[in-house]
Design an enzyme around this catalytic site. Structure first.
Site, short mmCIF file in Angstrom:
data_model
loop_
_atom_site.label_atom_id
_atom_site.label_comp_id
_atom_site.label_asym_id
_atom_site.label_seq_id
_atom_site.Cartn_x
_atom_site.Cartn_y
_atom_site.Cartn_z
N SER A 273 0.84 -1.19 0.00
CA SER A 273 0.00 0.00 0.00
C SER A 273 0.88 1.25 0.00
O SER A 273 2.12 1.16 0.07
CB SER A 273 -0.93 -0.02 1.22
OG SER A 273 -0.17 -0.01 2.42
N TYR A 274 0.26 2.42 -0.03
CA TYR A 274 0.99 3.68 -0.12
C TYR A 274 1.96 3.81 1.05
O TYR A 274 1.57 3.68 2.21
CB TYR A 274 0.00 4.85 -0.12
CG TYR A 274 0.62 6.17 -0.45
CD1 TYR A 274 1.20 6.40 -1.70
CD2 TYR A 274 0.63 7.21 0.48
CE1 TYR A 274 1.76 7.62 -2.01
CE2 TYR A 274 1.19 8.44 0.18
CZ TYR A 274 1.76 8.64 -1.08
OH TYR A 274 2.32 9.86 -1.38
#
Length: 293
Positions: free
Chosen positions: A56-57
Site C-alpha cells: 500500500s501507499y
C-alpha cells in the site's frame, strides 16, 4: 580448579508488545537499523513496490488499522500459501481471525493514509530480489506480527559464586537465560528473539539453571578494558529524533537526510569513523565539514 555454584535465581516474567501498524517513520527506522539502507534508498524501493502493486501507499503517519474498512481475513488468505510466512497467516486465520476480520484497535489514526501493508503475495523473484525483497519481506512480517498476540517470556538471572565460598567475599557472577513462554508475534518477526536474548532455535543441551547447581569451569580469562567515547549517531536514531522533534514529515525526512549528506554538512562513517560514502569537497576557503553522522 574449583567449580561454580548457583547461589540464587531471580525470575522475571516479561511481555513484549506486538508491533503497531507500520508507518513511514517505523519503516525508515527499521530498514536503516536492520538492513543498513539509507532512508532515501528505503523510500525509493518502497515507492517502486507500491507502483508495482505489492504494498500500500508508503507515506503515512498512521499506525492504526481502520476497524470498519480493512478486512484482515482477505489479506491473510492472500498469504496463507506463501512458502516463507504462509504458516503464520494460516494460523491467524484458524485462531484469532477465525470468525472476525476486525483488526486490532491499537495505534494512532493521523487522518492520512492507512498503515503500510502488503497487497499481494509475491516471491523473491517476482518482487525483484535484493533490497526490494528485503523491504517487502519486512513489511509483510511486520503486518503479520501486528495482527498477532504479544510475545511472553521468562528471564532467569542466576547469581553464581565459587563453590564452597558462596558466603565469603569471593567474586560473584551473573548468568542470564531467556525462555519463551508464548511466541506471539515473534513467529512472524523472528529477529525479535535476538532483541530479548532468546535463541531462534532453542538448544536442548542448554543447562536449566537451578539454585544449588554446580557448573564446571572449562576456561577463565582476565580481560582489561577502558572507557570509550560515545559512538556516532546512527541514521535510524536520527530519523527517530527528527520525528520526536517534528523536523520534516514522513514525505520529506529521507530527502532532508540525503541533502545534508550530499551537501557535506555531515558524513556517514562506520564504527571506526571511516567515511562510508564520499562527500563533496568544500570550495576553496570553506572549512571542512565535521566528521559525524
Amino acid at each position: 580448579g574449583k567449580n561454580l555454584r548457583v547461589i540464587d535465581i531471580e525470575e522475571l516474567h516479561e511481555t513484549k508488545k506486538a508491533p503497531l501498524g507500520l508507518n513511514t517513520v517505523a519503516l525508515l527506522t527499521s530498514a536503516s537499523k536492520a538492513m543498513g539502507m539509507s532512508p532515501k534508498q528505503v523510500m525509493t524501493v518502497s515507492e517502486k513496490l507500491y507502483s508495482s502493486g505489492f504494498i500500500s501507499y508508503p507515506r503515512t503517519e498512521t499506525t492504526r488499522y481502520d476497524p470498519t474498512g480493512f478486512d484482515v481475513r482477505s489479506t491473510l488468505r492472500e498469504h496463507q500459501s506463501h512458502p516463507e510466512w504462509g504458516r503464520t497467516a494460516s494460523y491467524l486465520l484458524r485462531s484469532k481471525y477465525k470468525s472476525s476480520g476486525i483488526p486490532p484497535r491499537r495505534g494512532h489514526d493521523a487522518g492520512d493514509h492507512p498503515p503500510i501493508t502488503p497487497l499481494k503475495a509475491a516471491s523473491r523473484e517476482e518482487v525483484g530480489g535484493g533490497n526490494h525483497w528485503r523491504v517487502y519481506d519486512f513489511i509483510t512480517r511486520n503486518f503479520l506480527g501486528s495482527l498477532s498476540e504479544d510475545l511472553q517470556y521468562t528471564r532467569r538471572i542466576a547469581e553464581i559464586g565459587i563453590a564452597g565460598s558462596e558466603d565469603s567475599s569471593g567474586p560473584k557472577f551473573k548468568l542470564e537465560q531467556v525462555q519463551v513462554d508464548s511466541l506471539g508475534f515473534a513467529g512472524a518477526c523472528r529477529w525479535v528473539l535476538n532483541d530479548i536474548g532468546a535463541s531462534a532455535r532453542p538448544d536442548d543441551s542448554e543447562v536449566s539453571l537451578q539454585e544449588g547447581l554446580e557448573l564446571r569451569v572449562k576456561d577463565a580469562q582476565s580481560v582489561r578494558g577502558q572507557t570509550e567515547p560515545p559512538r556516532f549517531l546512527q541514521e535510524h536514531e536520527l530519523v527517530q529524533l527528527m520525528d520526536k522533534n517534528r523536523i520534516g514529515t514522513d514525505a520529506s525526512m529521507a530527502t532532508h537526510i540525503t541533502n545534508i549528506v550530499e551537501r557535506g554538512y555531515v558524513v556517514l562513517v562506520d564504527e571506526a569513523g571511516i567515511p562510508l560514502r564520499p562527500f563533496r569537497p568544500p570550495r576553496p576557503g570553506q572549512p571542512r565539514p565535521p566528521r559525524q553522522v
